[in-house]
Enzyme design. Structure first.
Site: not given
Ligand code: HEM
Ligand SMILES: *[C@@H]1O[C@H](CO)[C@@H](O)[C@H](O)[C@H]1NC(C)=O
Ligand SMILES: *[C@@H]1O[C@H](CO)[C@@H](O)[C@H](O)[C@H]1NC(C)=O
Ligand SMILES: *[C@@H]1O[C@H](CO)[C@@H](O)[C@H](O)[C@H]1NC(C)=O
Ligand SMILES: *[C@@H]1O[C@H](CO)[C@@H](O)[C@H](O)[C@H]1NC(C)=O
Length: 322
Positions: A63, A95, A194, A67
């Site tokens: 992630r 972030n 995800h 970002h």
């Molecule tokens: C399509 C649009 C996307 C949205 C709206 C989005 C939004 C989010 C949100 C809101 C979270 C959780 C944050 C929290 O609760 O603190 C999250 C977690 C995550 N996102 Fe996305 N995301 C998107 C695309 C992506 C992309 C493109 C990647 C990587 C290629 C990605 C990788 C991740 C990962 C791996 C997590 C879990 C992180 C952790 O457990 O520390 N996301 N995302």
């Protein structure tokens, strides 16, 4: 015919040579082959031990790269601390109290500096750590092009504007990725990230209480420790993928088919719109998902890198050099 074709080829080859020699913009998988041959193995070993003590870290590093790349390009701008009057991206809404992995990047930087001082950029460390996080959780591998340099600036405003919201609808998601040169297919494949990691109650509350396109037993399950009103449980975590939260597989798409996407933005990919067919394909064909994910990760890693003499190689990933 043949001579005109080879004439065109020569012309194209000359153009390519000119553009790479004159501008030196090309990233390359062998960028540190002679200047820091231990770079890749150092990153792998630090990421591996970080995941050993915190399995979620693989997801967090993946992630972090997203970002970074979506704000000013893949330039490590996300790593800069707020210092004095300098405002970085760490406090931007998407972030703050959410992005993790800064310490791991600093640990990698320290290990890399010990063997190759002043050579390797923080931006390349972030790119490689994301790949290794993916691989170590069971996902696909790919060769990472390197040679990115580090920014001397950051943009909190751009982070707030360009990182997509978990409340976004499908057209907003397609637009946000389109603005970075990524297609709707790239967006749907990248969202497969995800399949690993977690999200906080404060982030998914709206979906589990207000969305109608959610599986009801699933909504009830998530509501059981995430109350409708803000409070002490705001930071309670739930897995983004209900089935295999720390395995990089295609189960995320299977969740979507059952209306068990945890973010509103996740379920938008399978809600009667243009991405339904692709979601079905990825859910039944993990090789197709892996191949498209790799293609899209490489494209994302090429967003606006600083190369040549632009930017700098930061000594400390959290601050610009003096
Ligand atoms: C399509 C649009 C996307 C949205 C709206 C989005 C939004 C989010 C949100 C809101 C979270 C959780 C944050 C929290 O609760 O603190 C999250 C977690 C995550 N996102 Fe996305 N995301 C998107 C695309 C992506 C992309 C493109 C990647 C990587 C290629 C990605 C990788 C991740 C990962 C791996 C997590 C879990 C992180 C952790 O457990 O520390 N996301 N995302
Ligand atoms: C990475 O590049 C090497 C050398 O060119 C090649 O042998 C290997 O198959 C590539 N790996 C992947 C996963 O593309
Ligand atoms: C999607 O969201 C955008 C931005 O919030 C909004 O302008 C648009 O009307 C929405 N589209 C649909 C189909 O709901
Ligand atoms: C659900 O939607 C209503 C009406 O928009 C809003 O007032 C309420 O805060 C929302 N609840 C949650 C948990 O998001
Ligand atoms: C808050 O979370 C804890 C731990 O997950 C849980 O035991 C408790 O029931 C939750 N409280 C509410 C009001 O949901």
């Amino acid at each position: 015919m043949a001579s005109s074709t080879s004439g065109h080829c020569l012309f194209l080859a000359a153009l390519l040579l000119l553009s790479s020699a004159a501008y030196g913009q090309q990233l390359s998988t062998s960028f540190y082959a002679t200047s820091c041959p231990s770079f890749e193995s150092t990153v792998r070993s630090v990421v591996s031990s970080a995941i050993g003590s915190d399995p979620r870290m693989g997801a967090s590093l993946l992630r972090l790269f997203f970002h970074d790349c979506f704000v000013q390009g893949c330039d490590a701008s996300i790593l800069l601390d707020d210092v004095g009057t300098f405002v970085g991206e760490k406090t931007a809404l998407p972030n703050a109290n959410s992005v993790r992995g800064y310490d791991v990047i600093n640990n990698i930087k320290a290990a890399v500096e010990a063997s190759c001082p002043g050579i390797v950029s923080c931006a390349d460390i972030v790119a490689l750590a994301a790949r290794d996080g993916t691989v170590l959780l069971g996902g696909p591998t790919w060769n990472v092009s390197l040679g990115r340099r580090d920014s001397t600036t950051a943009s909190k405003d751009e982070a707030n504007r360009d990182l997509p919201s978990p409340a976004a609808n499908l057209s907003a998601l397609i637009t946000a990725f389109g603005n970075k040169g990524l297609s709707a297919q790239d967006m749907t494949a990248l969202s497969g990230a995800h399949t690993v990691g977690f999200t906080q109650c404060r982030v998914y509350r709206g979906r589990i209480y207000n969305d109608t396109n959610i599986n009801q037993p699933f909504a009830k399950l998530r509501q059981s420790n995430c109350p409708a009103t803000p409070g002490v449980n705001d930071t309670v975590l739930a897995p983004l993928d209900l089935q295999t939260e720390l395995a990089f597989d295609n189960a995320y798409y299977g969740d979507l088919l059952k209306s068990k996407g945890l973010l509103h933005s996740d379920q938008e990919l399978y809600n009667g719109g243009s991405q339904d067919t692709l979601v079905k394909k990825y859910s039944s064909n993990s090789a197709a998902f892996f191949a498209d994910f790799v293609t899209a990760m490489i494209k994302m890693g090429n967003i606006n890198p600083l190369t040549g003499t632009s930017g700098q190689i930061r000594a400390n990933c959290a601050v610009v050099n003096n």
